[in-house]
Design a protein around this motif. Sequence first.
Motif, PDB file in Angstrom:
ATOM      1  N   ARG A   1      -5.897  -1.591 -11.989  1.00 37.02           N
ATOM      2  CA  ARG A   1      -4.943  -0.616 -11.450  1.00 37.02           C
ATOM      3  C   ARG A   1      -4.499  -1.008 -10.038  1.00 37.02           C
ATOM      4  NH1 ARG A   1      -5.171   4.243 -14.568  1.00 37.02           N
ATOM      5  NH2 ARG A   1      -4.517   5.632 -12.891  1.00 37.02           N
ATOM      6  N   SER A   2      -3.233  -0.762  -9.731  1.00 39.03           N
ATOM      7  CA  SER A   2      -2.685  -1.086  -8.410  1.00 39.03           C
ATOM      8  C   SER A   2      -2.683   0.152  -7.515  1.00 39.03           C
ATOM      9  CB  SER A   2      -1.251  -1.612  -8.560  1.00 39.03           C
ATOM     10  OG  SER A   2      -0.390  -0.534  -8.866  1.00 39.03           O
ATOM     11  N   ASP A   3      -2.109   0.002  -6.312  1.00 38.40           N
ATOM     12  CA  ASP A   3      -1.923   1.163  -5.416  1.00 38.40           C
ATOM     13  C   ASP A   3      -0.866   2.116  -5.953  1.00 38.40           C
ATOM     14  OD1 ASP A   3      -3.648   0.010  -3.648  1.00 38.40           O
ATOM     15  OD2 ASP A   3      -2.056  -0.988  -2.500  1.00 38.40           O
ATOM     16  N   LYS A   4      -0.047   1.627  -6.912  1.00 38.51           N
ATOM     17  CA  LYS A   4       1.044   2.457  -7.443  1.00 38.51           C
ATOM     18  C   LYS A   4       0.588   3.298  -8.639  1.00 38.51           C
ATOM     19  CE  LYS A   4       4.440   0.002  -5.124  1.00 38.51           C
ATOM     20  NZ  LYS A   4       3.576  -1.029  -4.594  1.00 38.51           N
ATOM     21  N   SER A   5      -0.651   3.115  -9.078  1.00 34.80           N
ATOM     22  CA  SER A   5      -1.172   3.942 -10.177  1.00 34.80           C
ATOM     23  C   SER A   5      -1.315   5.378  -9.698  1.00 34.80           C
ATOM     24  CB  SER A   5      -2.555   3.445 -10.610  1.00 34.80           C
ATOM     25  OG  SER A   5      -2.511   2.114 -11.002  1.00 34.80           O
ATOM     26  N   ARG A   6      -1.621   6.279 -10.648  1.00 35.49           N
ATOM     27  CA  ARG A   6      -1.747   7.699 -10.253  1.00 35.49           C
ATOM     28  C   ARG A   6      -3.046   7.991  -9.525  1.00 35.49           C
ATOM     29  NH1 ARG A   6       1.007   8.963 -15.358  1.00 35.49           N
ATOM     30  NH2 ARG A   6       3.011   9.853 -14.773  1.00 35.49           N
TER      31      ARG A   6
ATOM     32  N   SER B   1       3.265  -4.783 -15.185  1.00 35.62           N
ATOM     33  CA  SER B   1       4.218  -3.939 -14.449  1.00 35.62           C
ATOM     34  C   SER B   1       3.640  -3.722 -13.034  1.00 35.62           C
ATOM     35  CB  SER B   1       4.373  -2.584 -15.155  1.00 35.62           C
ATOM     36  OG  SER B   1       3.185  -1.826 -14.963  1.00 35.62           O
ATOM     37  N   ASN B   2       4.323  -2.902 -12.217  1.00 32.16           N
ATOM     38  CA  ASN B   2       3.785  -2.691 -10.859  1.00 32.16           C
ATOM     39  C   ASN B   2       2.612  -1.701 -10.826  1.00 32.16           C
ATOM     40  OD1 ASN B   2       5.021  -0.258 -11.163  1.00 32.16           O
ATOM     41  ND2 ASN B   2       6.404  -0.451  -9.409  1.00 32.16           N
ATOM     42  N   GLU B   3       2.228  -1.170 -12.007  1.00 32.04           N
ATOM     43  CA  GLU B   3       1.073  -0.264 -12.043  1.00 32.04           C
ATOM     44  C   GLU B   3      -0.257  -1.028 -12.029  1.00 32.04           C
ATOM     45  OE1 GLU B   3       1.212   2.701 -15.197  1.00 32.04           O
ATOM     46  OE2 GLU B   3       3.385   2.798 -14.947  1.00 32.04           O
TER      47      GLU B   3
ATOM     48  N   PHE C   1      -7.584   3.816  -7.957  1.00 29.14           N
ATOM     49  CA  PHE C   1      -6.992   2.550  -7.544  1.00 29.14           C
ATOM     50  C   PHE C   1      -7.984   1.391  -7.654  1.00 29.14           C
ATOM     51  CE2 PHE C   1      -5.048   5.952  -4.898  1.00 29.14           C
ATOM     52  CZ  PHE C   1      -3.867   6.036  -5.617  1.00 29.14           C
TER      53      PHE C   1
ATOM     54  N   GLU D   1       3.179  -1.984 -19.943  1.00 28.71           N
ATOM     55  CA  GLU D   1       2.147  -2.438 -18.996  1.00 28.71           C
ATOM     56  C   GLU D   1       1.777  -3.906 -19.145  1.00 28.71           C
ATOM     57  OE1 GLU D   1      -0.182   1.813 -18.276  1.00 28.71           O
ATOM     58  OE2 GLU D   1      -1.156   0.326 -19.544  1.00 28.71           O
TER      59      GLU D   1
END
Length: 145
Positions: free
Chosen positions: A26-31, A102-104, A34, A61
């Motif tokens: 998971r990235s910083d853009k996940s809900r 993706s960016n997620e 992180f 994803e």
Amino acid sequence: MREENSFYVAIKGLIFCGSEFLIIQRSDKSRGEFHYWEFPGGRVEFGEKPEDTLRREVKEETGLGIEMIYPFSVWTFFRESNKQTVGINFLCSTANQEVKLSNEHIDFKWIEKADILAYNFHPTIADDMHQWNWEEMFQKIKERK
Ligand SMILES: Nc1nc2c([nH]c(=O)n2[C@H]2C[C@H](O)[C@@H](COP(=O)(O)OP(=O)(O)OP(=O)(O)O)O2)c(=O)[nH]1
């Protein structure tokens, strides 16, 4: 003021290619949660069939197409005390290991079951993974070959 309760259904995939399966970070853009490792998938949208959710989310994803084999676990997750997700995990297979994130997510790995302890999964997923019937899943994957 107290935020309203919310409730989601999520479908996730344990996606095998040969003896390896896919994990994504998971990235910083996940809900939330992180940087933990997890399995592809996501929330069911209103009116959607769960099978279509998983295919859509896995495509978004990872870029992968999948075959869904069977649902092998059901879970509940709370983010804060008022956001509940009920999830279903499907065993899946794919013929192709070329992942486009993706960016997620920031990273992916194809790993063997023996490798899972090397990755930082959210504690709730890590606990669940010990309960999964891995033997049955390996058997089903073998039958597909
Ligand atoms: N107990 C348990 N919790 C899980 C499992 N899989 C799984 O993702 N979770 C928890 C930890 C994750 O950080 C969280 C993700 O919830 P979610 O699917 O509603 O949220 P998301 O942010 O990934 O949703 P989306 O943007 O992809 O639609 O659910 C599991 O197998 N068991």
